[in-house]
Design an enzyme around this catalytic site. Structure first.
Site: not given
Length: 802
Positions: A158, A172, A429, A442, A614, A657, A752-753
Site C-alpha cells: 500500500d 475493518r 529441560d 538469551r 571526607h 574523595d 559515606s565511604g
C-alpha cells in the site's frame, strides 16, 4: 526528504566499512530460530558466516546462526521479530540491525517492527484471527510478509505504508503511525536518525561509541542494541532535543550535531492515551497538576523555570498548554511547575490497567542465615528464590519481554511457578534455567545444586577459609586465636582465666576483657603480645608462659563472594531493606577511637580498607579511628566482630574523595569477613546495571535502624545526571551517579565511604565509594560516588609501597 531503498542500503554498507562486518549485527548467545527458509554452510568463524549472509543470493538474509563446535553456519531469511525463537546451548544468533529498527523505509514493505496499534490508537487484530474481521491477508497466504502477532505490516505494498486490521468491529483496517527511517535528515527530535554524520555543530569530530577515550561513558553499544550506536555517528539515545555525540576533544565531553530537519512533514501524531500505560510516552490527556499539587508551567514558557523541553525542540511530543507529558523517556509523565522552589515533578496519571499494584514487601529487621537451595530430579518442581545463572547473570522476570521476548509466561505455563525472576524449568529441560538480563545472552542454566534423596545438596558447602576450619593455629600474633590449647610450650597446664589461684590477677579476666575470648583455661593473647598467646600456669612457681601454637597458612579466599546469599533488595521497597546478616562481608564500620560509628568503608584486602576522604576530616591521626568488621548490628555485639586499629591513612593526593586505611594487623578472613573485588583500571558501567549500596546510615524514620541495610538501583550516565533537572553539572568525570530518579532509596548520613557494588559474573565488584548527594532519597537528586576504576593505579601503588 525521502531516500530510495538502494541509496539507503548503500549508505548503510558504506557506514560499516570502518569496522567489522559483525558491527552490522546484534549478537545473542543461546538462541535458535525456527526458520524454514535457510541455507547451511561450513564456516570457521562467525565473521566468515557473516560474509555468507552478506552474499546470500537465495533470499534477503536478515540473520544467521553460528555454532563454533560444529563450525556450522545457517543464513536465515527471518529474525526474532518474525520467527519462533528457541533456547539452544552453544548456538549464537546474529541479526542484522537494519531489520530491528522501529522505523520504515519508503512504503514500509520490509518493516518488521512491533507497533501494534493504528494511527488513531486502536489495537490491531492478529493476522491469524478471523474476528472481528475475516482477513484477506493471512500468514498462510503471505508467508514472507512478516504477518506475525498483530504487528503493523504492508503485505499489499500500500502506498500509504504499514496498516493492520483493527479490533474495532466498525473499522475493518487503518494505517499505522510508523516513522520514516531518517538517514540524511531528521524528523521530530532525531530519535530515528540512522545517518552517518560524525561531527558536532562546532565542527568537533565525534568519539566512537565503543571507545572510552577521551571520555568515559555508559552508552555502550552492547547494552543499547536498539539505539544503533555504531562507529562515531551522531545519535539520540537518551531523549535529547536532537542527535549528539561525545567528542574527541578532551575539553568538550559532548555536543549536539547539526542534523538538518527533513523538508517532508513528520508522520501525523497518534491520538495517544488518556491514561497511563508503561512510561506514559503516549499520554495525551489534560492533567496539569503534579503529584504534590503544584500547577504545571506551560511548555512554551521560560518562567519561572528556563528549560529546553519546548514545543520547538520536541515537535512530535504534543507539548500543548501545560499538560503533563513525557518527551524524554522519564519514568512517567511530568512537567515543570509554577512553584519557584520545585523545578519539575511527576504527575499522578490514572493507570490504563485496572489491576492494583503489589503491596510492598514486608521488611523484617533480622533474617535467619540463608540456607543453600537445591533442586530434585530435573527441577520441574523447584520453587525456590534463586535468580542468578551459572555465570552470575541476573535473571529476567518471566512476565517481562525485555531484553528477550519469549512465550514462557505464567499464562502459557500456569503450573510452572513462573513468578518474579526466579529460576524455573517450565519446559522440562535438564535443570532449572532462566532468561538473562544481558541483551547478548538469551538464557543460561541457574546456579543451583542437585539435591540428594533427603532434599540435601549432593555437593558439600565450600570449605571455610579461616581458622574456623583449623582453629589450632594463629594469624599474626594470635590476638584472634580461639582454639582449645591449654598447655604452655613447656608443658605446664594453664590456669583458668576466671580463677585467682594459684596466681592472683585483676586485669586479664573475662570481665575486664569480654572480647578477648578468655574462656576456661585456653591459651589467649588479650594484651596483643608480639610473641603470641600465653596463659597463667597452675604451677605456683611460674606465673605465666607462652603457648606453642603454629602459624596458620595464608588464607585462601575469593574476593566478592559472600558465604551468605544477599537479599538483593528490590528497588520498590522504600528506603531499602535490612540485609541478610553477613551477606555483605566486605562492609566495615569506621568508628571513633571510643567506638561511635560515623562512616562506612570496604575491605579490599585483609589489611586494607577503602573509604571516603571526607570521613577523615576529624583528624589526621590514625589513632583517632577504629575499624569494625564482621558485624550486622550497629551495636556490634556479635561474636563474629573483629576490631582493628588504623596504622596509616592515605588520602588521594589530587583531593578526590577517596582514601585508604592500613589496618594495624590483617583481618581474619572467614565466613563473615571477605574482601570485595576491585574493578579493572578505567572500566566503566553501562547505563543499565543494577548495583547495590549498604550501610548503617540514617533511615529517615523507616524500619531497620541499627541493622545493616541495603538497596539496589541503577547507575545513571553522568550526561543524564548533569542535566539541570538533576544535579546541574556538579558531577565530575571521576565520579558516577546511581539512584532512583524518583527518589525513595539512597545513601544517607552515616553511609559515606561505604561501597557501591555491582555483580560481575558471580562476584561483586566495587565500582563506587559513597561520596555526596543533595539531601537523602530526594526526587531528581541521585547519589554521587567516586569512580573506583579511575584510582586503581593509586590504590595498587599505596598498597605495594606500604
Amino acid at each position: 526528504m525521502g531516500i530510495s531503498k538502494a541509496a539507503f542500503l548503500l549508505l548503510f554498507l558504506l557506514s560499516s566499512v570502518q569496522g567489522s562486518t559483525l558491527d552490522r549485527y546484534v549478537r545473542t548467545e543461546g538462541a535458535w530460530l525456527l526458520n524454514p527458509m535457510k541455507q547451511v554452510y561450513r564456516a570457521n568463524s562467525d565473521e566468515e558466516c557473516a560474509e555468507k549472509c552478506e552474499s546470500e543470493e537465495k533470499f534477503p538474509c536478515r540473520a544467521f546462526l553460528f555454532t563454533s563446535k560444529d563450525q556450522q553456519c545457517l543464513t536465515l531469511s527471518e529474525n526474532t521479530k518474525t520467527a519462533m525463537i528457541f533456547r539452544r546451548a552453544n548456538a549464537v544468533l546474529y541479526e542484522k540491525r537494519i531489520y530491528l529498527l522501529e522505523c520504515r523505509e519508503g512504503k514500509g514493505v520490509d518493516y518488521r517492527g512491533t507497533e501494534a496499534k493504528t494511527r488513531k490508537g486502536v489495537k490491531c487484530q492478529k493476522w491469524a484471527d478471523n474476528s472481528p474481521h475475516k482477513p484477506n491477508y493471512t500468514p498462510e497466504k503471505y508467508p514472507k510478509a512478516g504477518l506475525e502477532e498483530n504487528y503493523c505490516r504492508n503485505p499489499d505494498q500500500d502506498e500509504k505504508g504499514p496498516w493492520c486490521y483493527t479490533t474495532d468491529p466498525d473499522t475493518r483496517f487503518d494505517y499505522c503511525n510508523i516513522p520514516e527511517c531518517e538517514v540524511e535528515c531528521m524528523h521530530c527530535s532525531g530519535e530515528n536518525y540512522h545517518g552517518v554524520a560524525a561531527t558536532t555543530e562546532s565542527g568537533l569530530e565525534c568519539q566512537r561509541w565503543d571507545s572510552q577515550q577521551p571520555h568515559s561513558h555508559g552508552y555502550l553499544p552492547e547494552n543499547f542494541p536498539e539505539k544503533d550506536l555504531k562507529n562515531n555517528y551522531c545519535r539520540n539515545p537518551d531523549g535529547e532535543p536532537r542527535p549528539w555525540c561525545f567528542t574527541t576533544s578532551p575539553t568538550k565531553r559532548w555536543e549536539y550535531c547539526d542534523i538538518p530537519r527533513c523538508t517532508t512533514p513528520p508522520p501525523p501524531p497518534a491520538p495517544g492515551r488518556q491514561c497511563l500505560s508503561g512510561r506514559g510516552e503516549d499520554y495525551r490527556g489534560t492533567v496539569s497538576v503534579t503529584e504534590s499539587g503544584n500547577t504545571c508551567q506551560h511548555w512554551s514558557s521560560q518562567s519561572p523555570h528556563r528549560h529546553a523541553r519546548t514545543p520547538e525542540n520536541y515537535p512530535c511530543q504534543s507539548l500543548d498548554e501545560n499538560y503533563c507529558r513525557n518527551p524524554d523517556g522519564e519514568k512517567m509523565p511530568w512537567c515543570y511547575t509554577t512553584n519557584t522552589t520545585a523545578r519539575w515533578e511527576y504527575c499522578n496519571i490514572p493507570s490504563c490497567d485496572s489491576t492494583k499494584p503489589e503491596d510492598p514487601a514486608v521488611d523484617v529487621p533480622e533474617q535467619a542465615e540463608v540456607a543453600e537451595e537445591c533442586y530434585q530430579g530435573n527441577g520441574v518442581t523447584y520453587r525456590g528464590t534463586a535468580s542468578f545463572t551459572l555465570s552470575g547473570k541476573k535473571c529476567q522476570a518471566w512476565s517481562s519481554m525485555s531484553p528477550h521476548r519469549h512465550n514462557k509466561t505464567a499464562k502459557n505455563f500456569p503450573n510452572a511457578g513462573l513468578s518474579q525472576n526466579y529460576c524455573r524449568n517450565p519446559d522440562a529441560d535438564s535443570r532449572p534455567w532462566c532468561y538473562t538480563t544481558d541483551p547478548s545472552v538469551r538464557w543460561e542454566y541457574c546456579d543451583l545444586k542437585k539435591c540428594d534423596g533427603q532434599g540435601l545438596q549432593t555437593v558439600p558447602k565450600p570449605p571455610q577459609t579461616t581458622q574456623e576450619t583449623n582453629p589450632e593455629c594463629i594469624i599474626e600474633n594470635g590476638v584472634d586465636y580461639r582454639g582449645t590449647v591449654a598447655k604452655t610450650a613447656r608443658g605446664r597446664t594453664c590456669q583458668e582465666w576466671s580463677s585467682q589461684r594459684p596466681h592472683s590477677h585483676d586485669y586479664f579476666t573475662p570481665t575486664t576483657h569480654p572480647r578477648a575470648g578468655l574462656e576456661k583455661n585456653y591459651c589467649r593473647n588479650p594484651d596483643g603480645d608480639v610473641n603470641g598467646p600465653w596463659c597463667y600456669t597452675t604451677d605456683p612457681r611460674k606465673a605465666w608462659e607462652y603457648c606453642d601454637i603454629p602459624k596458620c597458612p595464608p588464607p585462601q579466599y575469593e574476593c566478592g563472594k559472600s558465604k551468605f546469599r544477599p537479599k538483593l533488595c528490590a528497588q520498590r521497597i522504600v528506603a531499602g531493606c535490612v540485609s541478610h546478616p553477613h551477606s555483605w562481608p566486605w562492609q566495615i564500620s569506621l568508628r571513633t577511637s571510643y567506638g561511635l560509628h560515623f562512616c562506612g568503608g570496604t575491605l579490599i584486602d585483609p589489611q586494607w580498607v577503602l573509604t571516603a576522604a571526607h570521613c577523615l576530616e576529624k583528624s589526621s591521626r590514625p589513632a583517632a579511628y577504629k575499624v569494625y568488621l564482621g558485624l550486622h548490628k550497629e551495636v556490634a555485639t556479635e561474636p563474629s566482630v573483629q576490631i582493628r586499629d588504623v596504622e596509616k591513612l592515605f588520602k588521594e593526593p589530587r583531593r578526590a574523595d577517596i582514601a585508604l586505611l592500613k589496618l594495624s594487623r590483617p583481618a581474619v578472613i572467614n565466613n563473615h569477613v571477605i574482601p570485595v573485588c576491585l574493578p579493572k583500571e578505567n572500566s566503566v558501567l553501562g547505563g543499565r546495571e543494577d548495583c547495590y549500596v549498604t550501610g548503617w546510615g540514617d533511615t529517615k524514620g523507616t524500619r531497620g535502624a541499627g541493622y545493616l541495610k541495603e538497596t539496589g538501583f541503577p547507575v545513571i550516565e553522568n550526561k543524564i545526571c548533569n542535566r539541570p533537572e538533576f544535579l546541574n553539572g556538579r558531577v565530575k568525570n571521576h565520579e558516577l551517579c546511581a539512584g532512583n530518579i524518583h527518589g525513595g532509596t539512597d545513601t544517607c548520613q552515616g553511609d559515606s565511604g561505604g561501597p557501591l557494588v555491582c555483580l560481575d559474573q558471580d562476584k561483586f565488584v566495587q565500582h563506587g565509594v559513597t561520596s555526596w548527594g543533595l539531601g537523602c532519597a530526594q526526587p531528581m537528586k541521585p547519589g554521587v560516588y567516586v569512580r573506583v576504576s579511575n584510582y586503581i593505579p593509586w590504590i595498587k601503588s599505596v598498597m605495594e609501597s606500604n
